[in-house]
Motif scaffolding. Structure first.
Motif, PDB file in Angstrom:
ATOM      1  N   PRO A 140      50.979  47.144  44.092  1.00 33.86           N
ATOM      2  CA  PRO A 140      50.301  46.185  44.966  1.00 33.86           C
ATOM      3  C   PRO A 140      51.181  44.967  45.197  1.00 33.86           C
ATOM      4  O   PRO A 140      52.150  44.741  44.461  1.00 33.86           O
ATOM      5  CB  PRO A 140      49.051  45.810  44.157  1.00 33.86           C
ATOM      6  N   SER A 151      44.674  43.535  41.909  1.00 33.65           N
ATOM      7  CA  SER A 151      44.036  44.202  43.040  1.00 33.65           C
ATOM      8  C   SER A 151      45.053  44.581  44.110  1.00 33.65           C
ATOM      9  O   SER A 151      45.998  43.848  44.379  1.00 33.65           O
ATOM     10  CB  SER A 151      42.968  43.287  43.651  1.00 33.65           C
ATOM     11  N   TYR A 152      44.820  45.750  44.719  1.00 29.36           N
ATOM     12  CA  TYR A 152      45.631  46.178  45.867  1.00 29.36           C
ATOM     13  C   TYR A 152      45.145  45.527  47.169  1.00 29.36           C
ATOM     14  O   TYR A 152      45.808  45.616  48.178  1.00 29.36           O
ATOM     15  CB  TYR A 152      45.546  47.711  46.030  1.00 29.36           C
ATOM     16  N   ASP A 153      43.979  44.908  47.128  1.00 26.91           N
ATOM     17  CA  ASP A 153      43.379  44.321  48.325  1.00 26.91           C
ATOM     18  C   ASP A 153      44.029  42.975  48.630  1.00 26.91           C
ATOM     19  O   ASP A 153      43.664  41.955  48.051  1.00 26.91           O
ATOM     20  CB  ASP A 153      41.871  44.137  48.131  1.00 26.91           C
ATOM     21  N   ASP A 154      44.971  42.959  49.560  1.00 17.90           N
ATOM     22  CA  ASP A 154      45.666  41.712  49.866  1.00 17.90           C
ATOM     23  C   ASP A 154      44.863  40.785  50.763  1.00 17.90           C
ATOM     24  O   ASP A 154      45.308  39.685  51.094  1.00 17.90           O
ATOM     25  CB  ASP A 154      47.038  41.979  50.500  1.00 17.90           C
ATOM     26  N   THR A 188      47.583  53.185  38.008  1.00 20.72           N
ATOM     27  CA  THR A 188      46.537  52.776  38.949  1.00 20.72           C
ATOM     28  C   THR A 188      45.171  53.156  38.409  1.00 20.72           C
ATOM     29  O   THR A 188      45.013  54.107  37.642  1.00 20.72           O
ATOM     30  CB  THR A 188      46.745  53.425  40.324  1.00 20.72           C
ATOM     31  N   SER A 195      37.442  50.410  44.626  1.00 28.36           N
ATOM     32  CA  SER A 195      38.529  49.450  44.782  1.00 28.36           C
ATOM     33  C   SER A 195      39.698  49.862  43.891  1.00 28.36           C
ATOM     34  O   SER A 195      39.508  50.274  42.748  1.00 28.36           O
ATOM     35  CB  SER A 195      38.068  48.035  44.417  1.00 28.36           C
ATOM     36  N   LYS A 196      40.911  49.717  44.424  1.00 23.74           N
ATOM     37  CA  LYS A 196      42.099  50.178  43.712  1.00 23.74           C
ATOM     38  C   LYS A 196      42.790  49.007  43.018  1.00 23.74           C
ATOM     39  O   LYS A 196      42.962  47.935  43.601  1.00 23.74           O
ATOM     40  CB  LYS A 196      43.068  50.846  44.692  1.00 23.74           C
ATOM     41  N   PHE A 197      43.210  49.247  41.766  1.00 25.30           N
ATOM     42  CA  PHE A 197      43.883  48.221  40.979  1.00 25.30           C
ATOM     43  C   PHE A 197      45.119  48.808  40.307  1.00 25.30           C
ATOM     44  O   PHE A 197      45.165  50.005  39.995  1.00 25.30           O
ATOM     45  CB  PHE A 197      42.961  47.673  39.886  1.00 25.30           C
TER      46      PHE A 197
END
Length: 395
Positions: free
Chosen positions: A246, A386-389, A289, A295-297
């Motif tokens: 991420p 978190s992969y959520d930028d 991962t 949700s991906k972390f």
């Protein structure tokens, strides 16, 4: 003393009321703020300077309200209120002096630097951001001193994670400080030619972990005369052809890994001393991962082999340290920005590390191993990124 003092004070008070107007940043927003998007213009830089200026003022206002909580606890503890007040006064003076740096360019007599935004002026403005970071770097230590003096002789067990201060103003203050540091670091990095600023894309995670664990080993060896081995093991998900790390704030993740790893090393060395073993047990670090609620972390787990955790709230309590030796920055001739305090001192490492990860949707947690894996005792610290930028940070 200063001819601009009345104007500066008025501006400081006015800006302290503008917290609601502050931009809420995400990693994606940071990536969009670059020279390729036209943000290196005078207008773009002025907007960033202005935001840092308001954030400094908001923090200054928080310190004023925080004084009430400090005095309440100082009275309850029967401690020296004046020492706590002195720390807060020093911190407020630091904020006032630091606030002056962007004020002079945005509102003051050096505004011409923005009107003629030439290469030398860009270099000067980058130097201002750097100076803000340097001056603001000691804020956590000073705040910790104020909290410690306010607690005085009260039992450490009386203060849980949420107990002091009860209004969470410490966490709010630290969050604000982190964002100020990040915005300054981001502009400085962009000015040095790094296209993504303070954000790292496609980072070599094994390398990031190795760098941080090496620093932790150096700190441990310097203080205890021995440092456990570190075993880094990628999980199966990392070996897949489609694995991509991420986006990370590398300096923050590095800090968190150093803090957790040196704690794990200290625990292992202490167990080694008690059991009179010839070699302290190693620290095991794995990364891969993890999907949680769709949700991906990125998950990093750091395992020690001590007796385990007895009080999680105490571990994450701000300025609650089991160390018998207090670190003094001047005495040790060290910079907090470059070298962490020796093993344990002020009790700010874990709470600050967790906050760094939580800013953009991650987390840091600690739990007992209960016989899991190679470490049959001890505890595991789990770092989640978190992969959520697009996750937006609070203000």
């Amino acid at each position: 003393m200063n001819a601009f003092a009345p104007a500066i004070q008025a501006s400081l008070l006015s800006d302290a009321r503008k917290g609601a107007s502050l931009r809420r940043w995400s990693v994606r927003d940071l990536l969009c703020y670059s020279s390729s998007n036209g943000n290196d213009t005078a207008e773009g830089v002025e907007s960033l300077l202005r935001e840092v200026q308001i954030r400094l003022a908001v923090q200054h206002g928080k310190l004023s309200s925080f004084s009430t909580s400090i005095e309440e606890h100082a009275k309850a503890a029967g401690s020296d209120i004046e020492r706590a007040r002195s720390c807060l006064k020093s911190l407020m003076q630091l904020h006032e002096n630091t606030y002056l740096l962007p004020y002079r360019i945005v509102d003051g007599d050096w505004r011409g630097l923005l009107e003629k935004f030439t290469r030398p002026n860009r270099k000067y403005v980058a130097g201002v951001f750097d100076e803000i970071m340097s001056r603001h770097g000691s804020a956590v230590e000073t705040l910790a001193d104020a909290v410690i003096h306010a607690r005085g002789g009260m039992e450490r067990r009386e203060f849980g994670e949420q107990d002091f201060p009860r209004d969470k103003s410490v966490e709010s203050f630290l969050h604000s400080r982190l964002m100020i540091q990040l915005l300054c670091d981001h502009y400085i990095s962009l000015n040095k030619g790094k296209s993504t600023g303070a954000v790292s894309l496609g980072a070599d995670m094994a390398g990031v972990i190795d760098d941080a664990s090496t620093e932790a080993r150096h700190v441990c060896d310097a203080n205890l005369g021995v440092a456990p081995e570190v075993h880094i093991q990628p999980e199966e998900s990392v070996g897949r052809h489609d694995f991509q790390p991420p986006p990370i704030i590398r300096s923050w993740l590095h800090h968190a890994i150093v803090e957790v790893t040196k704690n794990a090393m200290t625990s292992n060395v202490q167990k080694h001393s008690i059991q009179s073993e010839s070699i302290p047990p190693g620290v095991h670090i794995s990364f891969g991962t993890k999907i949680i609620c769709s949700s991906k972390f990125l998950r990093i787990r750091i395992k020690d082999q001590d007796i385990g955790l007895t009080n999680k709230e105490l571990a994450f309590g701000f300025a609650q340290s089991s160390s018998q030796k207090r670190w003094d920055r001047l005495q040790e001739q060290q910079s907090y920005a470059a070298v962490r305090q020796p093993l344990g001192s002020l009790g700010v490492g874990l709470p600050l590390s967790r906050l760094m990860l939580r800013v953009f949707g991650g987390n840091l947690d600690v739990s007992n191993n209960d016989g899991e894996g190679d470490a049959s005792s001890g505890c595991t610290a789990t770092l989640m990124i978190s992969y959520d930028d697009s996750h937006i940070a609070e203000n």
